[in-house]
Scaffold this motif. Structure first.
Motif, short mmCIF file in Angstrom:
data_model
loop_
_atom_site.label_atom_id
_atom_site.label_comp_id
_atom_site.label_asym_id
_atom_site.label_seq_id
_atom_site.Cartn_x
_atom_site.Cartn_y
_atom_site.Cartn_z
N GLN A 154 0.87 -1.17 0.00
CA GLN A 154 0.00 0.00 0.00
C GLN A 154 0.91 1.22 0.00
OE1 GLN A 154 -1.70 0.92 3.85
NE2 GLN A 154 -3.69 1.22 2.87
N ILE A 156 2.49 4.74 0.66
CA ILE A 156 2.41 5.78 1.69
C ILE A 156 3.45 6.83 1.35
CG2 ILE A 156 1.52 4.28 3.52
CD1 ILE A 156 4.41 4.12 4.62
N ASP A 157 3.41 7.97 2.03
CA ASP A 157 4.42 8.99 1.80
C ASP A 157 5.80 8.41 2.05
OD1 ASP A 157 2.60 10.93 1.15
OD2 ASP A 157 2.51 11.80 3.17
N ASN A 161 3.49 0.49 2.85
CA ASN A 161 3.18 -0.49 3.89
C ASN A 161 3.07 -1.85 3.22
OD1 ASN A 161 2.95 1.23 6.12
ND2 ASN A 161 0.80 1.66 5.69
N PRO A 174 5.58 -0.71 7.81
CA PRO A 174 5.91 0.45 7.00
C PRO A 174 7.38 0.43 6.52
CG PRO A 174 5.89 1.04 9.32
CD PRO A 174 5.52 -0.41 9.23
#
Length: 179
Positions: A154, A156-157, A161, A174
């Motif tokens: 997924q 993320i900045d 993740n 993460p």
């Protein structure tokens, strides 16, 4: 001519059908891959793993015992390739390929990246001396039952993740780009 037809007919009836395929021995936990790419479409990380099914079994705490090292899937140990230096929970991970093990518990999992690769399973092949990192991740309750063990990235900045889930449980780890 008549004899030739009889011989061909007899051969056709007695020789097994060579075009028939038998998939009865197909792997019950097929391999899968998940990959995350950056904005330039270059790979950031890739995971290769096998996907066992729930099949009405009690998974965590039973099939996968709590407190024991798990290969995080089935068959060969799960492998993760990191294409650029990254970090997990502030611990730097050099680019490379690692085995991904976990130690599931009811409320949290220990996530392990291990330098030993291309190995089968866990029991006799896992060597804690080759652990690169160990981190903790909270075990969470999935919104719906996950029939087949699954992994997905997924975005993320500044990273991604890694989600891992099966039965009614999932964890997320993460991965951040190293600075």
């Amino acid at each position: 001519m008549k004899n030739t037809i009889y011989v061909l007919l007899l051969a056709f009836l007695t020789i097994p059908n060579l075009t028939a395929q038998d998939f009865s021995d197909i792997d019950k936990s097929p391999m899968d891959v998940t990959i995350i790419r950056n904005q330039n479409h270059s790979p950031m990380a890739r995971v290769i793993y096998s996907r066992p099914s729930k099949n009405d079994r009690d998974i965590f705490g039973n099939l996968v015992p709590y407190g024991k090292v798990w290969r995080t899937g089935a068959n060969e140990a799960t492998e993760i390739t990191i294409y650029n230096d990254m970090s997990i929970s502030g611990q730097k991970i050099p680019a490379g390929t690692y085995s991904l093990y976990t130690i599931p518990n009811k409320t949290e999992w220990t996530i392990i990246l291990n330098k030993n690769i291309n190995i089968w399973g866990t029991a006799s092949n896992y060597d804690s001396e080759k652990d690169l990192i160990r981190i903790k991740a909270p075990a969470r309750t999935a919104a719906a039952t996950i029939e087949d063990f699954s992994m997905a990235f997924q975005p993320i900045d500044n990273g991604a993740n890694l989600l891992m889930g099966w039965d009614d449980t999932y964890v997320e780890i993460p991965f951040k780009n190293a600075e």
